[in-house]
Enzyme design. Structure first.
Site, short mmCIF file in Angstrom:
data_model
loop_
_atom_site.label_atom_id
_atom_site.label_comp_id
_atom_site.label_asym_id
_atom_site.label_seq_id
_atom_site.Cartn_x
_atom_site.Cartn_y
_atom_site.Cartn_z
N ASP A 1 0.87 -1.17 0.00
CA ASP A 1 0.00 0.00 0.00
C ASP A 1 0.90 1.21 0.00
OD1 ASP A 1 -2.13 1.97 0.73
OD2 ASP A 1 -3.28 0.13 1.03
N SER B 1 -3.79 19.31 1.06
CA SER B 1 -3.97 18.00 0.42
C SER B 1 -2.76 17.62 -0.42
CB SER B 1 -5.23 18.04 -0.45
OG SER B 1 -5.25 16.95 -1.32
N SER B 2 -2.28 18.57 -1.23
CA SER B 2 -1.14 18.27 -2.10
C SER B 2 0.11 17.96 -1.29
CB SER B 2 -0.83 19.45 -3.01
OG SER B 2 -1.85 19.61 -3.93
N SER C 1 6.42 7.20 -20.83
CA SER C 1 7.58 6.31 -20.74
C SER C 1 7.19 4.89 -20.34
CB SER C 1 8.58 6.86 -19.72
OG SER C 1 8.95 8.18 -20.05
N HIS D 1 7.01 34.51 -17.19
CA HIS D 1 5.56 34.74 -17.25
C HIS D 1 5.24 36.22 -17.14
CE1 HIS D 1 4.39 30.46 -16.82
NE2 HIS D 1 5.55 30.37 -16.20
N LYS E 1 13.95 13.96 -23.80
CA LYS E 1 12.84 13.04 -23.54
C LYS E 1 12.09 12.68 -24.82
CE LYS E 1 10.87 13.03 -19.55
NZ LYS E 1 11.59 12.42 -18.46
N ARG F 1 -6.66 37.82 -24.54
CA ARG F 1 -7.42 36.82 -23.81
C ARG F 1 -8.17 37.47 -22.66
NH1 ARG F 1 -3.92 33.32 -19.60
NH2 ARG F 1 -2.35 34.85 -19.02
#
Lengths: 519, 293
Positions: A100, A163-164, A262, A297, A325, A444
């Protein structure tokens, strides 16, 4: 207490409410994220309906902004992140040979924090003044002056964050502590590796977001001046903090997707993953770089030239490990004995569309060019290609890949393929035209636009409705697969390797009572 | 790698997580109502907080009794250790945000504000500052005239220096207590652990006195511009963590008095000790960057 009775568990509702079982909790996560995807999807249809034609037709501008804000928050925190945590819950213990998760009670808590948090978020719509309309990035000064809905959102973000963090602690402890004897770190499946690194990113950045929204809260109600120039603060400070969280966050959304690709591509190419070691190091490099690129950003907000240059070059560097990758996935397929079952279609589709999003990302990384693209539909197209094209297609790929192992039944291959092609085509129909709209200057987060943008917007709206309604096929297919169907073999896919395929289908309630040996 | 019978330990299904989440939900809802002057707010907060506190008791109580009945094997012990260590990493990042905000404001935004004559003509910048529209800065630790729009920053070498000594000593006493536990010397364990708790409480007492002094005499409040904001958020969250740490240490002290730990089985003690040292290190950062420099 111990594991002498493997299949015993409470029946009915209390099984789901009180469970400490990783499979049950994984299932809860996946159904939760399905519901949130429906909610967020409906919001996206409100947005696209309003944008069907220029001028105002369906909603008020303020409500339109609330829809873009909640759509973003719900899809990121309510759909994609829980979906990957759900996959981790189901798969990690089986893939590394554990009974588990390491901390099962806390695992249940990580899940049960989500429904209250999502409720708070949706409740904000019904608060006086409605939900925040500042976009999912919650920039001040606008968010300092929003109504009560903003407080709901802040508290919701706090609960989602708890939670995260708990979920990540659990995943790290599971991977580091619960691997079967003989499974060294460098023998671990790539999905486990990518989740280990993702969990680290979460632990390092979610508290940063928590700090940012806490400062918003105190600026709103307790008279602090973190983001207020009159008191010596700076609204741009919030942007720096937010994106210090936000950029790693987008890799949190996509690294588990890389792990899924992967796993699936080698299975259906019937070859081991090309360049496993380089895959591990590329993932770690992406994670490291994600901490030093945040200001790309906010090129247009005003920064010293050295800052703009540093963030530009650092951002471009990310293309290198990402390229490694993509190269490795293609090289895995090179001269493989390829077949194209449903999971493989999703995985290849995902690699392809994600790479398109990566290339527009490279365009956006160039500071002077970004001045042109900033806050246009080009950026909307870019991140939907990475998040839908990368993460969401990977989530579907993973569900199709492991669904027979979970339910014990094969799903309908023709329906799965139909779902794939409809989703892929309509997704591109929705977002490909938005590149052109953005390059032509359509901003936007505005409910209206100039006449010349009408054609592309109509195509985009048609695509959006197709993409959402195509998911009904998926819902039908999953329900059908849970209820019955052709019995799945233990080794569901011919070329699949890994511990999860050594256990019966459906996997027993507790997978491994004693540790399996890995050579 | 495995337990006594060669199998893994798995806990039974538990209602605690669900009830705790519901408590947090009511607490959050009540907090939002409270902030927006809805009458039900404080009551909902009270109910939510009671549920959460009760669940903390029950949940930790269960874990302690499981630990005492020896159902945890070495592997579970390692999971707990990793859990605590990675939790502390997330705490480090939480404090990093507020330190980051402090550095950003001091290094960039105040200077930029002072350099923009068009926006706030006559603003000089410098540190400490309550910003161009905020209270006026006067010398550290100087009481302000009543009614004046002034603030006086907190000096480093009064109470903060004493608090530094207190916390650093508490780190030492805690380590001596740990040595006692490892040697099986119960007297040493309990004496030095109790001393650690007392030092922690003393720290909190001084901190409370300092806050009262700041609010009543120095004009230094949360509203004193960006200096007040960073000062109170950093020291406030630290103080909150010290409070949690003192409560945790007190619980550990009670458990020691009950004879819970053995020389080689005392994760709870060590977990709390790590947390305490973490709080200690954060304080050093505060002392240097908030009070001193």
């Amino acid at each position: 207490m111990s594991t002498d009775h493997h299949e015993e568990h409470p029946k009915g509702l209390s099984r789901w409410l009180f469970t400490t079982n990783h499979k049950d909790i994984g299932t809860l996560y996946l159904w939760f994220c399905f519901i949130m995807a429906v909610v967020g999807g409906i919001m996206s249809l409100v947005i696209r309906s309003e944008l069907w034609q220029p001028g105002m037709q369906i909603v008020e501008p303020r409500f339109f902004n609330q829809m873009t804000t909640l759509h973003g928050l719900i899809m990121v925190f309510g759909f994609v992140m829980p979906a990957f945590v759900g996959l981790a819950n189901w798969q990690l213990p089986m893939m590394i040979g554990a009974p588990d998760m390491a901390l099962p009670r806390m695992n249940n808590w990580s899940f049960w924090l989500l429904p209250p948090a999502a409720t708070l978020l949706v409740l904000s719509l019904f608060a006086p003044g409605g939900a925040p309309g500042a976009g999912w990035t919650l920039y001040p000064p606008l968010t300092v002056h929003e109504g009560m809905g903003m407080d709901f959102t802040i508290l919701s973000v706090h609960m989602l964050g708890i939670s995260s963090i708990l979920g990540s602690i659990n995943i790290i402890a599971t991977i580091l502590n619960m691997r079967a004897p003989g499974m060294t770190l460098m023998k671990m499946p790539m999905f486990a590796w990518s989740w280990l690194i993702t969990a680290f990113l979460l632990l390092a950045t979610i508290p940063v977001l928590a700090g940012a929204v806490t400062m918003l809260l105190t600026d709103r109600h307790f008279g602090t001046s973190f983001f207020d120039a009159a008191g010596g603060g700076d609204p741009v400070l919030f942007q720096h903090i937010f994106w210090f969280f936000g950029h790693p966050e987008v890799y949190i959304l996509v690294l588990p997707a890389f792990g899924v690709f992967s796993q699936i591509i080698p299975t259906f190419a019937r070859k081991p993953l090309f360049g496993y070691t380089s895959m591990v190091f590329a993932t770690a490099t992406i994670a490291f770089l994600s901490f030093i690129v945040w200001a790309h950003h906010m090129y247009t907000v005003g920064m010293p030239m050295t800052g703009e240059l540093f963030f530009m070059y650092a951002t471009m560097l990310i293309a290198v490990p990402t390229g490694v990758k993509v190269f490795n996935w293609v090289a895995t397929m090179w001269r493989g004995s390829m077949t194209f079952e449903t999971p493989m279609l999703w995985a290849i589709g995902g690699v392809f569309t994600f790479t398109m999003g990566g290339i527009t990302g490279l365009m956006l990384s160039i500071t002077p060019v970004d001045f042109q693209y900033h806050d246009t539909y080009f950026i909307v197209a870019h991140f939907h290609y990475t998040i839908i094209g990368g993460s969401v297609l990977a989530i579907f790929a993973a569900i199709y890949y492991w669904l027979p192992k979970w339910t014990g039944h094969m799903f309908s291959e023709p329906l799965g393929k139909l779902h794939f092609w409809l989703t892929l085509i309509s997704f591109n129909l929705t977002f490909f035209p938005q590149h052109f709209l953005g390059l032509a200057g359509m901003p936007r987060r505005i409910p209206d636009y100039a006449l010349q943008f009408t054609g592309f917007n109509e195509v985009s709206t048609i695509g959006a409705f197709m993409v959402i309604f195509a998911q009904l096929i998926f819902f039908y297919l999953v329900i059908k697969c849970i209820r019955g169907g052709e019995k799945a073999a233990d080794q569901v896919w011919e070329g699949a390797e890994g511990l999860e395929w050594a256990v019966p289908s459906p996997a027993p309630y507790h997978t491994f009572a004693t540790p399996p040996q890995v050579r | 790698m495995s337990g006594a019978q060669g199998s893994y330990y798995l806990p039974n299904p538990s209602p605690y997580p669900l009830i705790t989440s519901m408590g947090l939900f009511i607490l959050a809802l009540g907090f939002v109502f409270f902030l927006n002057d809805v009458a039900a707010g404080p009551w909902a907060m009270l109910v939510g907080a009671l549920v959460v506190v009760y669940m903390v008791f029950r949940w930790f109580g269960t874990v302690i009794s499981e630990s005492e009945s020896n159902v945890y094997d070495q592997q579970v012990d390692r999971s707990f250790r990793m859990g605590m260590a990675w939790f502390i990493l997330s705490e480090v990042m939480f404090f990093a945000v507020f330190f980051g905000a402090l550095f950003y404001v001091r290094q960039f935004s105040v200077e930029w504000l002072a350099g923009t004559e068009l926006l706030w003509p006559g603003y000089e910048g410098g540190w400490p500052t309550a910003g161009p529209a905020g209270a006026e800065l006067i010398a550290p630790d100087t009481p302000i005239a009543s009614g004046a729009n002034q603030f006086s920053p907190m000096g480093a070498w009064g109470i903060p220096a004493i608090n530094t000594l207190l916390l650093l000593s508490s780190g030492v006493t805690l380590t001596i207590a740990h040595w006692g536990l490892r040697k099986g010397n119960r007297g040493q364990l309990i004496t030095w652990l109790a001393l650690t708790v007392i030092l922690g409480v003393a720290f909190l007492g001084f901190q409370a006195f300092e806050y009262a002094h700041a609010y009543s005499e120095l004009g230094l409040t949360l509203k004193a511009g960006v200096y007040g904001a960073t000062f109170f958020m950093l020291t406030g969250f630290h103080g909150f963590h010290v409070t949690m740490g003192v409560i945790m240490l007190a619980v550990i002290l009670v458990r020691c008095l009950k004879g819970h730990f053995t020389a080689d089985h005392h994760f709870a003690f060590e977990g709390v000790a790590w947390y305490w040292h973490f709080v200690d290190v954060v304080w050093l950062g505060l002392f240097v960057f908030v009070y001193w420099l």
